[in-house]
Write an enzyme that holds these catalytic residues in place. Structure first.
Site, PDB file in Angstrom:
ATOM      1  N   GLY A   1       5.468   4.672  -8.882  1.00 26.44           N
ATOM      2  CA  GLY A   1       6.277   3.474  -9.125  1.00 26.44           C
ATOM      3  C   GLY A   1       5.379   2.237  -9.147  1.00 26.44           C
ATOM      4  O   GLY A   1       5.463   1.406 -10.063  1.00 26.44           O
ATOM      5  N   HIS A   2       4.486   2.118  -8.143  1.00 21.57           N
ATOM      6  CA  HIS A   2       3.550   0.986  -8.134  1.00 21.57           C
ATOM      7  C   HIS A   2       2.645   1.045  -9.362  1.00 21.57           C
ATOM      8  O   HIS A   2       2.375   0.031  -9.999  1.00 21.57           O
ATOM      9  CB  HIS A   2       2.646   1.034  -6.893  1.00 21.57           C
ATOM     10  CG  HIS A   2       3.359   0.862  -5.586  1.00 21.57           C
ATOM     11  ND1 HIS A   2       3.440   1.855  -4.645  1.00 21.57           N
ATOM     12  CD2 HIS A   2       4.014  -0.211  -5.069  1.00 21.57           C
ATOM     13  CE1 HIS A   2       4.101   1.414  -3.589  1.00 21.57           C
ATOM     14  NE2 HIS A   2       4.476   0.166  -3.821  1.00 21.57           N
TER      15      HIS A   2
ATOM     16  N   SER B   1       7.265   4.298  -0.767  1.00 21.49           N
ATOM     17  CA  SER B   1       6.179   4.631   0.161  1.00 21.49           C
ATOM     18  C   SER B   1       6.726   5.370   1.374  1.00 21.49           C
ATOM     19  O   SER B   1       6.016   6.125   2.032  1.00 21.49           O
ATOM     20  CB  SER B   1       5.479   3.353   0.628  1.00 21.49           C
ATOM     21  OG  SER B   1       5.047   2.629  -0.483  1.00 21.49           O
ATOM     22  N   ARG B   2       7.996   5.126   1.683  1.00 17.86           N
ATOM     23  CA  ARG B   2       8.588   5.768   2.855  1.00 17.86           C
ATOM     24  C   ARG B   2       8.814   7.274   2.648  1.00 17.86           C
ATOM     25  O   ARG B   2       8.968   8.018   3.607  1.00 17.86           O
ATOM     26  CB  ARG B   2       9.939   5.138   3.193  1.00 17.86           C
ATOM     27  CG  ARG B   2       9.794   3.757   3.775  1.00 17.86           C
ATOM     28  CD  ARG B   2      11.111   3.017   3.759  1.00 17.86           C
ATOM     29  NE  ARG B   2      10.904   1.646   4.161  1.00 17.86           N
ATOM     30  CZ  ARG B   2      11.118   1.179   5.379  1.00 17.86           C
ATOM     31  NH1 ARG B   2      11.588   1.969   6.313  1.00 17.86           N
ATOM     32  NH2 ARG B   2      10.883  -0.077   5.668  1.00 17.86           N
TER      33      ARG B   2
ATOM     34  N   GLY C   1       0.811  -1.216   0.000  1.00 16.31           N
ATOM     35  CA  GLY C   1       0.000   0.000   0.000  1.00 16.31           C
ATOM     36  C   GLY C   1       0.840   1.260   0.000  1.00 16.31           C
ATOM     37  O   GLY C   1       2.026   1.225  -0.341  1.00 16.31           O
TER      38      GLY C   1
ATOM     39  N   GLY D   1       9.406  -4.091  -8.294  1.00 18.08           N
ATOM     40  CA  GLY D   1      10.267  -2.957  -8.648  1.00 18.08           C
ATOM     41  C   GLY D   1      11.715  -3.241  -8.261  1.00 18.08           C
ATOM     42  O   GLY D   1      11.994  -3.775  -7.183  1.00 18.08           O
TER      43      GLY D   1
END
Ligand code: PAF
Length: 283
Positions: free
Chosen positions: A39-40, A191-192, A34, A152
């Site tokens: 990128g996702h 995500s970070r 999530g 990725g």
């Protein structure tokens, strides 16, 4: 897009589709935790282009966090994630809870040797992390039974691990390891990144700068000189706590003996309180 939180519903839906298409259905799986970003979405788009059905999974896997506070701080943004997935035309979101993934202790067991990946770089610094990743990816493969799966390359060692698992266990899945997407200033999408305060975000791009330096100078300087320069640059940047910067063989992750070997530069650093990793294939 249809959301499934339970495996039974997902299976029923997928087997209905398989019947409609006389069993000729390619399923693309994009496993995620999530907090989705471009990128996702690039993985999802690739899967949509190559498969009849694309399943994105969102599951923050407790087994791969060796640090409880890292798990606690992991962003949960399901509503926003669903909007993004809808915007690119993802077919199915599978967002199970932990009981759905780990029904019993058997589901947490892993019948495969992670090998050297567990003792180098991310494996050495995050004990148990790769075992946790392998277990959950294996479970997701088992539940979704994808034809193709997309990951990725920002998580370089994770890609090596999953390739090894698919090969060693002879899983009937084609892996697609896709290039890292970067922000305009070079920071690898992650995500970070959403946890980086403005001051940290400003300097976070230093990792990309030194990776680029390594790539550009690889043929003209020796590896030790490049590594020391890059390490000193990172250590001298405010908010940085460097964990590693190394140029190693891209297949074995061991030191390079000859300039003709495939090479990758791997880097991990805390920028303030956020741990970032990145890499660049340089040869
Ligand atoms: O890369 C990730 O987001 C996770 O490690 C993965 C592959 C979804 C497994 O939890």
């Amino acid at each position: 897009m249809i959301l499934f939180k339970e495996t039974a519903g997902l299976h029923q839906h997928l087997s209905g589709i398989a019947k409609d298409y006389a069993g000729v259905v390619n399923i693309g799986l994009v496993p995620t935790m999530g907090a989705l970003h471009e990128g996702h979405l690039s993985l999802i788009k690739k899967s949509i282009a190559q498969n009849s059905i694309t399943v994105c999974s969102i599951f923050v896997n407790p087994l791969q966090f060796n640090n409880a506070s890292d798990l606690e701080k992991y962003p949960h943004t399901l509503e926003a994630d669903m909007e993004l997935l809808n915007s690119v035309g993802c077919d199915i979101l599978f967002a199970p809870n932990a009981r759905e993934i780990y029904r019993n202790e058997e589901d947490k067991k892993l019948n495969f040797d992670i090998g050297f990946l567990d003792s180098l770089f991310e494996g050495a610094l995050r004990p148990g992390h790769f075992k946790g990743v392998a277990i959950v990816v294996h479970r997701l493969f088992d539940i979704v039974k994808p034809t193709n799966a997309y990951f990725g390359l920002k998580d370089y060692q994770q890609c090596m691990l999953i390739s090894k698992m698919v090969k060693d266990l002879a899983l009937p899945i084609t892996l697609h390891l896709c290039p890292t997407l970067r922000e305009p200033d070079g920071l690898a999408m992650s995500s970070r990144n959403m946890r980086l305060p403005a001051e940290a975000r400003k300097v976070a791009t230093k990792i990309y700068e030194v990776l680029e330096y390594a790539r550009i100078n690889y043929r003209t300087q020796n590896i030790t000189t490049i590594e020391s320069w890059c390490k000193s640059q990172l250590s001298a940047t405010p908010l940085y706590q460097l964990e590693y910067f190394n140029i190693v063989n891209a297949e074995t992750l061991l030191p390079i003996a000859s300039p003709d070997e495939p090479a990758v530069a791997l880097c991990a650093a805390f920028v303030g309180e956020v741990r970032l990793i990145d890499n660049m294939v340089i040869n």
